[in-house]
Motif scaffolding. Structure first.
Motif, PDB file in Angstrom:
ATOM      1  N   THR A  15       0.833  -1.192   0.000  1.00  0.00           N
ATOM      2  CA  THR A  15       0.000   0.000   0.000  1.00  0.00           C
ATOM      3  C   THR A  15       0.872   1.247   0.000  1.00  0.00           C
ATOM      4  N   GLY A  16       0.219   2.395  -0.087  1.00  0.00           N
ATOM      5  CA  GLY A  16       0.943   3.663  -0.138  1.00  0.00           C
ATOM      6  C   GLY A  16       0.004   4.724  -0.674  1.00  0.00           C
ATOM      7  N   GLY A  17       0.358   5.959  -0.460  1.00  0.00           N
ATOM      8  CA  GLY A  17      -0.496   7.059  -0.921  1.00  0.00           C
ATOM      9  C   GLY A  17      -0.444   7.207  -2.434  1.00  0.00           C
ATOM     10  N   ILE A  18      -1.318   8.049  -2.932  1.00  0.00           N
ATOM     11  CA  ILE A  18      -1.356   8.306  -4.379  1.00  0.00           C
ATOM     12  C   ILE A  18       0.028   8.763  -4.853  1.00  0.00           C
ATOM     13  N   LYS A  22       3.251   2.460  -5.733  1.00  0.00           N
ATOM     14  CA  LYS A  22       2.784   1.075  -5.463  1.00  0.00           C
ATOM     15  C   LYS A  22       2.756   0.229  -6.733  1.00  0.00           C
ATOM     16  N   SER A  23       2.183   0.806  -7.794  1.00  0.00           N
ATOM     17  CA  SER A  23       2.031   0.021  -9.030  1.00  0.00           C
ATOM     18  C   SER A  23       3.392  -0.327  -9.608  1.00  0.00           C
ATOM     19  N   LEU A  24       4.311   0.642  -9.562  1.00  0.00           N
ATOM     20  CA  LEU A  24       5.652   0.384 -10.090  1.00  0.00           C
ATOM     21  C   LEU A  24       6.349  -0.708  -9.266  1.00  0.00           C
ATOM     22  N   VAL A  25       6.238  -0.613  -7.958  1.00  0.00           N
ATOM     23  CA  VAL A  25       6.831  -1.640  -7.078  1.00  0.00           C
ATOM     24  C   VAL A  25       6.232  -3.009  -7.419  1.00  0.00           C
ATOM     25  N   VAL A 137       4.723  -0.826   2.974  1.00  0.00           N
ATOM     26  CA  VAL A 137       4.270   0.523   2.644  1.00  0.00           C
ATOM     27  C   VAL A 137       5.306   1.174   1.729  1.00  0.00           C
ATOM     28  N   VAL A 138       4.816   1.712   0.607  1.00  0.00           N
ATOM     29  CA  VAL A 138       5.701   2.433  -0.314  1.00  0.00           C
ATOM     30  C   VAL A 138       5.595   3.910   0.053  1.00  0.00           C
ATOM     31  N   GLU A 139       6.746   4.508   0.309  1.00  0.00           N
ATOM     32  CA  GLU A 139       6.773   5.910   0.743  1.00  0.00           C
ATOM     33  C   GLU A 139       7.546   6.776  -0.243  1.00  0.00           C
ATOM     34  N   ALA A 140       7.080   8.011  -0.380  1.00  0.00           N
ATOM     35  CA  ALA A 140       7.817   9.017  -1.165  1.00  0.00           C
ATOM     36  C   ALA A 140       7.405  10.384  -0.629  1.00  0.00           C
ATOM     37  N   PRO A 141       8.274  11.364  -0.712  1.00  0.00           N
ATOM     38  CA  PRO A 141       7.899  12.699  -0.235  1.00  0.00           C
ATOM     39  C   PRO A 141       6.675  13.213  -0.983  1.00  0.00           C
TER      40      PRO A 141
END
Ligand SMILES: CC(C)(COP(=O)(O)OP(=O)(O)OC[C@H]1O[C@@H](n2cnc3c(N)ncnc32)[C@H](O)[C@@H]1O)[C@@H](O)C(=O)NCCC(=O)NCCS
Ligand SMILES: Nc1ncnc2c1ncn2[C@@H]1O[C@H](COP(=O)(O)OP(=O)(O)OP(=O)(O)O)[C@@H](O)[C@H]1O
Length: 204
Positions: A15-18, A22-25, A137-141
């Protein structure tokens, strides 16, 4: 895991925010032959193809919920449900139990796989958390996520920020996370995914 673990793949949530990636991972996991259930795409397929969903969505939101060609009208539905929380809850009550059932059937078909991935933006709200062995969880700034989505979608910066404001908070996501992938375009993505792949194989 249990004695019959060969028949029960480990279940991993991603999961992860918009715009977090996520899709790339999941595409990278998919290249490693890991079966992926994309909850949102599958939900949209069901909304378009499942007659009972269609009937109930029309009863809830009116015939405009599908266009003249019979295709789900996301823009109209988004305008309705994001402005009216009770309608969003009612929409979710129609869709999510059927998605959960569909997920369970899909998982049944994956017996013999070491592990499988379920990708979802709204994992907790969709009520799937209990079946998962681990959550990634996929995170990015946030500034990077906004930039990516501006580039990818026909959405304004204000629309993207409104979606972020409605989504699970970063803190809530951190609390759900067993593992975090940092997709900040500084730390390389593929080695992080590969590391988790090895770890899940070892745990399966
Ligand atoms: C509400 C809809 C029409 C909005 O469509 P739209 O194209 O404008 O946005 P998109 O689908 O990209 O979603 C944007 C963001 O809204 C949030 N969101 C989407 N669906 C839901 C939902 N059912 N409940 C709460 N938040 C949601 C998520 O944070 C998502 O990242 C659409 O998302 C929908 O039909 N959702 C129902 C399917 C669903 O529940 N999918 C989630 C996985 S099961
Ligand atoms: N590390 C990266 N380097 C370059 N581009 C990236 C990177 N990560 C993601 N992107 C791009 O950013 C955009 C958003 O990524 P992606 O679609 O995977 O996010 P998401 O979390 O699935 O978003 P959503 O919740 O909206 O479905 C895509 O166009 C993707 O190709």
């Amino acid at each position: 895991m249990g004695v019959d673990k060969a028949n029960h793949p480990l279940q991993i949530g991603v999961t992860g925010g918009i715009g977090s990636g996520k899709s790339l991972v999941c595409k990278i996991f998919s290249c490693l032959q890991v079966p992926i259930y994309e909850a949102d795409s599958r939900a949209h397929w069901l909304i378009n193809h499942h007659d009972a969903i269609r009937e109930r969505v029309v009863a809830l939101l009116g015939p405009e919920a599908y266009d003249a060609a019979g295709v789900y009208n996301r823009r109209y539905v988004a305008e309705q449900v994001f402005a009216q929380p009770d309608k969003l809850a009612a929409l979710n009550a129609i869709i999510h139990p059927i998605v959960r059932q569909d997920t369970a059937e899909w998982v049944q078909q994956q017996s013999g796989q070491p592990y499988i991935i379920k990708e979802a933006a709204i994992m907790k709200a969709a009520g799937d958390g209990n079946n998962l062995d681990f959550v990634v969880v996929v995170e990015a700034p946030e500034s990077l996520r906004v930039r990516r989505v501006l580039h990818r979608d026909a959405r304004s910066e204000a629309e993207i920020k409104a979606i972020i404001a409605r989504q699970t908070t970063e803190l809530e996501r951190k609390q759900m996370a067993d593992f975090v992938i940092h997709n900040d375009e500084v730390q390389a993505l593929i080695p992080q995914v590969f590391h988790l792949h090895q770890l899940f194989l070892a745990k399966s």
